[in-house]
Design an enzyme around this catalytic site. Structure first.
Site, PDB file in Angstrom:
ATOM      1  N   HIS A 196      -8.076  18.160 -20.007  1.00 11.91           N
ATOM      2  CA  HIS A 196      -8.869  19.219 -19.386  1.00 11.91           C
ATOM      3  C   HIS A 196      -8.069  20.009 -18.364  1.00 11.91           C
ATOM      4  O   HIS A 196      -8.386  21.137 -18.057  1.00 11.91           O
ATOM      5  CB  HIS A 196     -10.087  18.634 -18.656  1.00 11.91           C
ATOM      6  CG  HIS A 196     -11.001  17.870 -19.548  1.00 11.91           C
ATOM      7  ND1 HIS A 196     -11.728  18.470 -20.534  1.00 11.91           N
ATOM      8  CD2 HIS A 196     -11.285  16.550 -19.610  1.00 11.91           C
ATOM      9  CE1 HIS A 196     -12.442  17.545 -21.172  1.00 11.91           C
ATOM     10  NE2 HIS A 196     -12.191  16.372 -20.629  1.00 11.91           N
ATOM     11  N   HIS A 238      -5.198  18.053  -8.742  1.00  7.91           N
ATOM     12  CA  HIS A 238      -5.207  18.714 -10.055  1.00  7.91           C
ATOM     13  C   HIS A 238      -5.640  20.162  -9.861  1.00  7.91           C
ATOM     14  O   HIS A 238      -5.929  20.578  -8.736  1.00  7.91           O
ATOM     15  CB  HIS A 238      -6.154  17.978 -11.007  1.00  7.91           C
ATOM     16  CG  HIS A 238      -7.556  17.993 -10.527  1.00  7.91           C
ATOM     17  ND1 HIS A 238      -8.108  16.969  -9.785  1.00  7.91           N
ATOM     18  CD2 HIS A 238      -8.527  18.953 -10.592  1.00  7.91           C
ATOM     19  CE1 HIS A 238      -9.348  17.303  -9.457  1.00  7.91           C
ATOM     20  NE2 HIS A 238      -9.620  18.487  -9.925  1.00  7.91           N
ATOM     21  N   HIS A 295      -7.570  24.019 -11.350  1.00  8.68           N
ATOM     22  CA  HIS A 295      -8.503  24.782 -12.195  1.00  8.68           C
ATOM     23  C   HIS A 295      -7.946  26.195 -12.286  1.00  8.68           C
ATOM     24  O   HIS A 295      -7.486  26.739 -11.285  1.00  8.68           O
ATOM     25  CB  HIS A 295      -9.892  24.794 -11.566  1.00  8.68           C
ATOM     26  CG  HIS A 295     -10.471  23.411 -11.435  1.00  8.68           C
ATOM     27  ND1 HIS A 295     -11.242  22.828 -12.407  1.00  8.68           N
ATOM     28  CD2 HIS A 295     -10.336  22.481 -10.450  1.00  8.68           C
ATOM     29  CE1 HIS A 295     -11.575  21.596 -12.030  1.00  8.68           C
ATOM     30  NE2 HIS A 295     -11.035  21.355 -10.835  1.00  8.68           N
ATOM     31  N   THR A 330     -17.008  18.177 -10.139  1.00  6.07           N
ATOM     32  CA  THR A 330     -17.285  19.387 -10.923  1.00  6.07           C
ATOM     33  C   THR A 330     -17.052  19.166 -12.410  1.00  6.07           C
ATOM     34  O   THR A 330     -17.038  20.118 -13.179  1.00  6.07           O
ATOM     35  CB  THR A 330     -16.431  20.578 -10.436  1.00  6.07           C
ATOM     36  OG1 THR A 330     -15.060  20.297 -10.707  1.00  6.07           O
ATOM     37  CG2 THR A 330     -16.632  20.838  -8.954  1.00  6.07           C
ATOM     38  N   THR A 331     -16.852  17.900 -12.795  1.00  6.17           N
ATOM     39  CA  THR A 331     -16.779  17.566 -14.221  1.00  6.17           C
ATOM     40  C   THR A 331     -17.728  16.405 -14.451  1.00  6.17           C
ATOM     41  O   THR A 331     -18.054  15.667 -13.518  1.00  6.17           O
ATOM     42  CB  THR A 331     -15.357  17.127 -14.626  1.00  6.17           C
ATOM     43  OG1 THR A 331     -14.983  16.006 -13.826  1.00  6.17           O
ATOM     44  CG2 THR A 331     -14.364  18.259 -14.452  1.00  6.17           C
TER      45      THR A 331
HETATM   46 ZN   LIG Z   1     -11.365  19.684  -9.730  1.00  5.48          ZN
END
Ligand SMILES: [Zn+2]
Ligand SMILES: *[C@@H]1O[C@H](CO)[C@@H](O)[C@H](O)[C@H]1NC(C)=O
Ligand SMILES: *[C@@H]1O[C@H](CO)[C@@H](O)[C@H](O)[C@H]1NC(C)=O
Ligand SMILES: *[C@@H]1O[C@H](CO)[C@@H](O)[C@H](O)[C@H]1NC(C)=O
Ligand SMILES: *[C@@H]1O[C@H](CO)[C@@H](O)[C@H](O)[C@H]1NC(C)=O
Ligand SMILES: *[C@@H]1O[C@H](CO)[C@@H](O)[C@H](O)[C@H]1NC(C)=O
Ligand SMILES: [Zn+2]
Length: 578
Positions: A86, A114, A116, A222-223
């Site tokens: 992802h 990580h 986005h 948020t996942t």
């Molecule tokens: Zn995130």
């Protein structure tokens, strides 16, 4: 932020990792974000992330002081980098990196960070938005409350602390520093976890972002599984990197638009650290007020669209308007509801009446969508000059009322970047002529309920003399009461913008041809009593736009009179500093 792979990494081992990424996605599979809640119950709950941070509504919290970061400057703690199906994630050495302070309750152990991102330069991909603005990317630094396992942390309402950094793409950013080193790994991590023998630290990546300026709210991962376990910190200043480095993320990974759409606040508060600059709604002003950003400089405000080519208000030249037969009748839902107004607030620039959510609606009128009405407010001049925003045939009217509605199918943040996301109904307000009909005659012609509604409304004004103060409306006042029987069938229509910063070009404008009539004495009361003068934006160039008009009908109703009692306004004269 990403939990499944984090869980698997810590608990189940790497073998199952590939399967983990396949059950949900951002787009192009059945389990895209709008369906996450069907499979993961938490994703549909009320404390979800990301959100839009409306800087005008944040509350300063004096407890949000400096953070303490342990080993953020160490060049040996970034252990590996991987593509987890992802996003791209960097894992840290266990138990070496910590964060505390910043209003967090205790110490948190930092385990990974990580990213986005979007797809192209024109399709940014940060998760949080600021006043509807989406930065190109966002970095999440994830920490667990010290001593808690991942499982325990996800069950604790403050078990996880995420630090969110916006990443901005610039033309002139450094192409050789730490971000160059990090992005050089991207082509190499298609399936594998790659050791990072790098010499970069977390602080190298953060650069010179001011770490004392941040927003704080309680939210979720948020996942999936969207656990409501996250204390969010979103830093105000972005990390500026070269836009070519931003593009490496979608290009090298093949993943695009890896962000979740913003979720509703559902009554949550967003706090700001004391060092965060005061909301942009206070740094701009109208022509006659002292401040840095007067209307001619609004285009220099952060995220401003005020220099665009479909700005409002405009001067409507009636002989240049184009008749459009599709501009039919409006349908007004609950405009007659006497309990639709929630509170009256002093915005620092106007008096705004905020409506209860999901109640009042506008449709028809050639709009093509159903719009939820959010608020109405006023623009005015001074005791010597007029203050409507729109002009008709170069004539400025004394006042203007704006009824603001948002497309029902969009969130506010989405509406602000959609060309017809908002619909504003503009009612010009003019003085009843002093000669001609006498006021007693008008009062007889029109029911006094109109006057009573305005009296009730203005009676709340003394309670909102401080900027951002608000008072709940408990009297029965409907919008219909306030508008009286002004002709709502004849109007002008054009594509425009908000008339206050950030001037988002998202408004379908309706300006009604007939002006609401008010008593002259009342008109002069607004500037006198509000202590604010000429709260309107100058008219903007039409550029290539056309203004459309309903077919002129015969037998338009005569003017109506909204006669406000000066005495009631007098009551709010003192100390209403707008
Ligand atoms: Zn995130
Ligand atoms: C920082 O890292 C070093 C080793 O890299 C470790 O010995 C030290 O305990 C760490 N500090 C904290 C506060 O975790
Ligand atoms: C801080 O965390 C501790 C331990 O998790 C908890 O008992 C306490 O209630 C928390 N305090 C606040 C103010 O949240
Ligand atoms: C983001 O980058 C753009 C393009 O270089 C620049 O104009 C803008 O000022 C930057 N924003 C911030 C907040 O630094
Ligand atoms: C990426 O892989 C190539 C080819 O295997 C190698 O030459 C290069 O050094 C690798 N880059 C990094 C940053 O590991
Ligand atoms: C507004 O813009 C849209 C396309 O962006 C166009 O279809 C529509 O006709 C415009 N409406 C008016 C009133 O100019
Ligand atoms: Zn307005």
């Amino acid at each position: 932020m990403h939990l499944p792979s984090l869980l698997l990494f810590l608990s189940l081992g790497p073998l199952i990792k590939c399967a983990a990424g396949s059950d949900w996605c951002y787009h192009g599979c059945p389990q895209s974000p709008e369906h996450w809640a069907d499979h993961y119950v938490s994703c549909g709950e009320k404390r979800q992330s990301p959100i839009d941070i409306a800087t005008g509504n944040v509350q300063m919290d004096p407890q949000l002081l400096s953070f303490t970061f342990a080993n953020f400057s160490s060049r040996h703690v970034i252990k590996s980098i991987e593509n987890n199906g992802h996003t791209v994630k960097c894992k840290l050495e266990a138990d070496d990196v910590e964060v505390s302070g910043g209003g967090l309750n205790g110490t948190y152990s930092t385990i990974q960070f990580h990213f986005h991102w979007g797809s192209t330069e024109h399709h940014p991909g940060a998760e949080h938005t600021i006043d509807g603005h989406r930065y190109p990317m966002e970095m999440h630094i994830v920490s667990l409350k010290k001593g808690l396992s991942v499982q325990d942390a996800t069950q604790d309402s403050e078990g996880i602390a995420v630090l969110g950094f916006f990443i901005n793409g610039t033309d002139d950013g450094d192409m050789s520093g730490p971000w160059s080193e990090l992005t050089s790994y991207l082509p190499n991590i298609t399936d594998t976890e790659v050791d990072m023998k790098s010499s970069i630290s977390i602080h190298d990546l953060i650069g010179n972002v001011d770490l004392t300026k941040f927003y704080r709210y309680m939210g979720s991962l948020t996942t999936p599984q969207c656990n409501e376990a996250v204390v969010w910190t979103v830093f105000q200043q972005p990390i500026n990197i070269n836009k070519n480095q931003v593009q490496r993320f979608p290009m090298a990974t093949g993943f695009t638009n890896v962000y979740r759409p913003t979720r509703p606040l559902n009554g949550r508060r967003v706090f700001a650290s004391p060092a965060t600059p005061s909301p942009s709604s206070h740094s701009w002003c109208y022509e006659e007020e002292p401040c840095e950003y007067k209307p001619s400089h609004w285009l220099q405000l952060p995220h401003s669209k005020c220099g665009g080519e479909r700005q409002s208000p405009v001067d409507i030249e009636t002989r240049d308007t184009v008749t459009d037969e599709r501009l039919g009748a409006f349908a007004f839902t609950k405009f007659d509801d006497k309990h639709a107004i929630k509170h009256v607030t002093n915005t620092g620039h106007s008096v705004k009446c905020v409506l209860k959510e999901d109640m009042v609606e506008v449709s028809g009128g050639g709009l093509g969508y159903v719009y939820s009405t959010l608020q109405f407010h006023f623009h005015w001049g001074s005791d010597k000059s007029d203050g409507s925003e729109h002009k008709v045939d170069s004539k400025r009217y004394p006042m203007e009322m704006h009824i603001v509605s948002k497309r029902k199918d969009l969130s506010l943040a989405e509406a602000l970047r959609t060309p017809n996301g908002l619909a504003v109904l503009g009612f010009l307000i003019e003085a009843k002529k002093a000669d001609g009909r006498s006021s007693s005659e008008n009062v007889e012609t029109h029911p006094t309920s109109d006057m009573e509604a305005w009296n009730k409304l203005t009676s709340y004004f003394p309670a909102i003399h401080n900027i951002n103060s608000k008072v709940n409306v408990t009297d029965g006042i409907s919008i219909d009461d306030l508008l009286g029987d002004v002709n709502r069938a004849e109007y002008f229509r054009y594509n425009g913008s908000l008339t206050t910063p950030s001037c988002d070009e998202a408004v379908v404008w309706t300006v009604f041809k007939e002006a609401v009539k008010m008593d002259q004495a009342l008109m002069t009361m607004f500037p006198t009593l509000a202590g604010h003068h000429n709260v309107y934006r100058p008219t903007q160039s039409l550029h290539k736009r056309k203004v459309y008009s309903t077919k002129s009908a015969s037998g338009a109703p005569g003017p109506i009179v909204l006669l406000l009692l000066p005495a009631c306004l007098w009551a709010f004269s003192h100390n209403l500093h707008l």
